[in-house]
Motif scaffolding. Sequence first.
Motif, PDB file in Angstrom:
ATOM      1  N   GLU A 103       0.886  -1.188   0.017  1.00 45.28           N
ATOM      2  CA  GLU A 103      -0.024  -0.009   0.032  1.00 45.28           C
ATOM      3  C   GLU A 103       0.948   1.039   0.028  1.00 45.28           C
ATOM      4  OE1 GLU A 103      -2.592   1.509   3.429  1.00 45.28           O
ATOM      5  OE2 GLU A 103      -3.901   0.216   2.475  1.00 45.28           O
ATOM      6  N   ASP A 104       0.740   2.164  -1.041  1.00 45.33           N
ATOM      7  CA  ASP A 104       1.707   3.143  -1.130  1.00 45.33           C
ATOM      8  C   ASP A 104       3.111   2.900  -1.065  1.00 45.33           C
ATOM      9  OD1 ASP A 104      -0.628   4.835  -1.713  1.00 45.33           O
ATOM     10  OD2 ASP A 104      -0.857   5.118   0.544  1.00 45.33           O
ATOM     11  N   GLY A 105       3.634   1.652  -1.514  1.00 42.07           N
ATOM     12  CA  GLY A 105       5.116   1.464  -1.720  1.00 42.07           C
ATOM     13  C   GLY A 105       5.484   0.794  -0.482  1.00 42.07           C
ATOM     14  N   ALA A 106       4.386   0.559   0.404  1.00 44.11           N
ATOM     15  CA  ALA A 106       4.886  -0.029   2.057  1.00 44.11           C
ATOM     16  C   ALA A 106       4.201  -1.115   2.182  1.00 44.11           C
ATOM     17  CB  ALA A 106       4.735   1.334   2.975  1.00 44.11           C
ATOM     18  N   ALA A 107       4.722  -2.052   3.109  1.00 45.71           N
ATOM     19  CA  ALA A 107       3.929  -3.114   3.621  1.00 45.71           C
ATOM     20  C   ALA A 107       2.987  -2.623   4.789  1.00 45.71           C
ATOM     21  CB  ALA A 107       4.983  -4.113   3.994  1.00 45.71           C
ATOM     22  N   ARG A 108       1.742  -3.129   4.681  1.00 44.18           N
ATOM     23  CA  ARG A 108       0.823  -3.120   5.819  1.00 44.18           C
ATOM     24  C   ARG A 108       0.498  -4.547   6.152  1.00 44.18           C
ATOM     25  NH1 ARG A 108      -4.977  -2.343   6.381  1.00 44.18           N
ATOM     26  NH2 ARG A 108      -5.067  -2.598   3.800  1.00 44.18           N
ATOM     27  N   ARG A 109       0.235  -4.801   7.451  1.00 38.81           N
ATOM     28  CA  ARG A 109       0.295  -6.204   8.113  1.00 38.81           C
ATOM     29  C   ARG A 109      -1.557  -6.076   8.218  1.00 38.81           C
ATOM     30  NH1 ARG A 109       2.838  -8.655  13.652  1.00 38.81           N
ATOM     31  NH2 ARG A 109       0.687  -9.490  14.248  1.00 38.81           N
ATOM     32  N   VAL A 110      -2.226  -7.055   7.773  1.00 40.15           N
ATOM     33  CA  VAL A 110      -3.545  -7.253   8.072  1.00 40.15           C
ATOM     34  C   VAL A 110      -3.778  -8.685   8.572  1.00 40.15           C
ATOM     35  CG1 VAL A 110      -5.700  -7.311   6.822  1.00 40.15           C
ATOM     36  CG2 VAL A 110      -4.035  -5.897   5.789  1.00 40.15           C
ATOM     37  N   ALA A 111      -4.650  -8.401   9.846  1.00 42.86           N
ATOM     38  CA  ALA A 111      -5.021  -9.648  10.327  1.00 42.86           C
ATOM     39  C   ALA A 111      -6.246 -10.257   9.863  1.00 42.86           C
ATOM     40  CB  ALA A 111      -5.381  -9.329  12.057  1.00 42.86           C
TER      41      ALA A 111
ATOM     42  N   GLN B 144       7.053 -12.175   1.564  1.00 40.23           N
ATOM     43  CA  GLN B 144       6.060 -11.955   2.850  1.00 40.23           C
ATOM     44  C   GLN B 144       6.878 -12.142   4.460  1.00 40.23           C
ATOM     45  OE1 GLN B 144       5.106 -14.104   0.687  1.00 40.23           O
ATOM     46  NE2 GLN B 144       4.083 -15.876   1.872  1.00 40.23           N
ATOM     47  N   ALA B 145       7.574 -13.312   4.311  1.00 40.42           N
ATOM     48  CA  ALA B 145       8.061 -13.909   5.604  1.00 40.42           C
ATOM     49  C   ALA B 145       9.047 -12.997   6.331  1.00 40.42           C
ATOM     50  CB  ALA B 145       8.570 -15.396   5.305  1.00 40.42           C
ATOM     51  N   ARG B 146       9.803 -12.311   5.355  1.00 40.20           N
ATOM     52  CA  ARG B 146      10.781 -11.171   5.772  1.00 40.20           C
ATOM     53  C   ARG B 146      10.458  -9.854   6.073  1.00 40.20           C
ATOM     54  NH1 ARG B 146      12.498 -12.355   0.720  1.00 40.20           N
ATOM     55  NH2 ARG B 146      12.499 -10.446  -0.661  1.00 40.20           N
ATOM     56  N   LEU B 147       8.973  -9.607   5.976  1.00 38.88           N
ATOM     57  CA  LEU B 147       8.551  -8.493   6.231  1.00 38.88           C
ATOM     58  C   LEU B 147       7.934  -7.784   7.609  1.00 38.88           C
ATOM     59  CD1 LEU B 147       6.282  -7.989   3.094  1.00 38.88           C
ATOM     60  CD2 LEU B 147       8.807  -7.031   3.352  1.00 38.88           C
ATOM     61  N   VAL B 148       8.303  -6.597   7.943  1.00 37.89           N
ATOM     62  CA  VAL B 148       7.455  -6.033   9.053  1.00 37.89           C
ATOM     63  C   VAL B 148       6.650  -4.806   8.481  1.00 37.89           C
ATOM     64  CG1 VAL B 148       9.513  -6.977  10.763  1.00 37.89           C
ATOM     65  CG2 VAL B 148       9.537  -4.628   9.645  1.00 37.89           C
ATOM     66  N   ASP B 149       5.970  -4.702   9.634  1.00 41.44           N
ATOM     67  CA  ASP B 149       4.865  -3.614   9.306  1.00 41.44           C
ATOM     68  C   ASP B 149       5.513  -2.173   8.898  1.00 41.44           C
ATOM     69  OD1 ASP B 149       2.168  -2.952   8.601  1.00 41.44           O
ATOM     70  OD2 ASP B 149       2.081  -1.798  10.572  1.00 41.44           O
ATOM     71  N   GLY B 150       5.346  -1.625   7.810  1.00 40.72           N
ATOM     72  CA  GLY B 150       5.911  -0.257   7.508  1.00 40.72           C
ATOM     73  C   GLY B 150       7.129  -0.342   6.331  1.00 40.72           C
ATOM     74  N   ASP B 151       7.751  -1.687   6.085  1.00 40.18           N
ATOM     75  CA  ASP B 151       8.799  -1.968   5.294  1.00 40.18           C
ATOM     76  C   ASP B 151       8.814  -1.276   3.958  1.00 40.18           C
ATOM     77  OD1 ASP B 151      10.516  -2.896   7.015  1.00 40.18           O
ATOM     78  OD2 ASP B 151      10.332  -5.054   6.318  1.00 40.18           O
ATOM     79  N   GLN B 152       9.412  -0.837   3.366  1.00 34.16           N
ATOM     80  CA  GLN B 152       9.310  -0.116   1.976  1.00 34.16           C
ATOM     81  C   GLN B 152       9.618  -1.123   0.915  1.00 34.16           C
ATOM     82  OE1 GLN B 152       8.718   3.054   1.086  1.00 34.16           O
ATOM     83  NE2 GLN B 152       8.118   2.989   3.176  1.00 34.16           N
ATOM     84  N   LEU B 153       8.682  -1.372   0.080  1.00 38.01           N
ATOM     85  CA  LEU B 153       8.716  -2.416  -0.861  1.00 38.01           C
ATOM     86  C   LEU B 153       9.101  -2.057  -2.255  1.00 38.01           C
ATOM     87  CD1 LEU B 153       5.243  -3.872   0.030  1.00 38.01           C
ATOM     88  CD2 LEU B 153       7.495  -4.641   1.004  1.00 38.01           C
ATOM     89  N   GLU B 154       9.766  -3.033  -2.942  1.00 46.78           N
ATOM     90  CA  GLU B 154      10.101  -3.033  -4.596  1.00 46.78           C
ATOM     91  C   GLU B 154       9.204  -4.162  -5.116  1.00 46.78           C
ATOM     92  OE1 GLU B 154      13.673  -3.432  -7.762  1.00 46.78           O
ATOM     93  OE2 GLU B 154      14.265  -3.070  -5.479  1.00 46.78           O
ATOM     94  N   ILE B 155       8.302  -3.886  -5.961  1.00 50.03           N
ATOM     95  CA  ILE B 155       7.734  -5.012  -6.396  1.00 50.03           C
ATOM     96  C   ILE B 155       8.368  -5.549  -7.750  1.00 50.03           C
ATOM     97  CG2 ILE B 155       5.164  -5.390  -7.546  1.00 50.03           C
ATOM     98  CD1 ILE B 155       4.130  -3.500  -5.514  1.00 50.03           C
ATOM     99  N   VAL B 156       8.300  -6.666  -7.723  1.00 51.49           N
ATOM    100  CA  VAL B 156       8.919  -7.321  -9.143  1.00 51.49           C
ATOM    101  C   VAL B 156       8.107  -8.368  -9.601  1.00 51.49           C
ATOM    102  CG1 VAL B 156      11.394  -6.979  -8.035  1.00 51.49           C
ATOM    103  CG2 VAL B 156      10.287  -9.239  -7.789  1.00 51.49           C
ATOM    104  N   GLU B 157       8.262  -8.573 -10.851  1.00 56.44           N
ATOM    105  CA  GLU B 157       7.251  -9.334 -11.663  1.00 56.44           C
ATOM    106  C   GLU B 157       7.566 -10.753 -11.285  1.00 56.44           C
ATOM    107  OE1 GLU B 157       4.765  -8.899 -13.200  1.00 56.44           O
ATOM    108  OE2 GLU B 157       4.957  -6.463 -12.972  1.00 56.44           O
TER     109      GLU B 157
END
Length: 343
Positions: free
Chosen positions: A290-298, A330-343
């Motif tokens: 979401e907006d280039g960052a990881a958002r954790r969702v229960a 996803q296993a190495r993410l924490v809430d708020g991490d900046q993301l680079e989306i790859v194909e």
Amino acid sequence: MKKTIFLAFSLFLLASLTACGGKTEEKKATTTKKEKERVQVMELRSERIAKSLDLSATLEGYETMNISPSITGHIEHIYVEVGSRVQKGDMLVRMDQTQYNTTRINLASTKTELDRVTALKASGSVSEQVYDQTKAGYDQLVETERFQKENTFVKAQFAGVISAKNYEDGEMYAGTPILQLTQIGRLKAIISIPEAYFPKVHKGMHVDVVSDIYPELTFPATIEIVYPTVDPTSHTFQAKLNIPNTGEKIRPGMYVRTHLAVGEVDAIVVPYQSVLKLTGSNDRYVFVAEDGAARRVAVTLGQRFDDRIEILPVEAGALKEGDQLVIIGQARLVDGDQLEIVE
């Protein structure tokens, strides 16, 4: 000479401090700047699935009755033991008969008096008031005699099995049920169903009941009652199952699973490996981009389809159509991490 040495030492110290400061700043910049996490995502879309619910329940006797007479006193005789099978109308307990016998004597005397007053009334020898008083006294004794008879000679109200016995002959009954009668030829169970399926569940629906004790058998049941309210804490509603048990293989207290088909529904289904589990609990969650960052969702899990699983609708903040679900990395993410989306 000393002045030359002091000057050289000062220059050396200044160079060292400058070098250390540069390294510190370089290290600080390195530690504060975290690279973007490379992940792959998929866009969520609802799809039509054949939905069934697997729910657990504990079996109960369809009817359970505590044998508790409404009069206290000595127990003259208990006719059954734990495990005894009884039919409707069978004698279970005989209480002390003193009160009952006294009432019977008074009733017989009052009946004789009523017959006499009735005859005198017909000839006009007694007033209507005397007759009414005598008749009221007789009717009251009739009701008292019926009540005491039912509570002195206690009979089974339905066919079943004696599941508990708390007294022996001659003991004083003082409130604790003397016996417990349980129906096992027919059972019931209460199941809790997620609120999202309230429109899909109705009285008369077929339910399969299975027990790990008999893995090869399925016990058919029907929904007898759909409770009209939803629990605001668990967001579930309850339904009562009517379970015929002719062979009496399953018994009250057993743990069973129920399989309820609720037809086709629109649902969000995600790859099973995209769902993570919180360490030390059974809470599940996913990450969305979401907006280039990881958002954790229960999330709350529903039915599993091989390597995919349904996500149940829950309160605000849950997954929705159009969300970018992280499916790789996803296993190495924490809430708020900046993301680079790859194909």
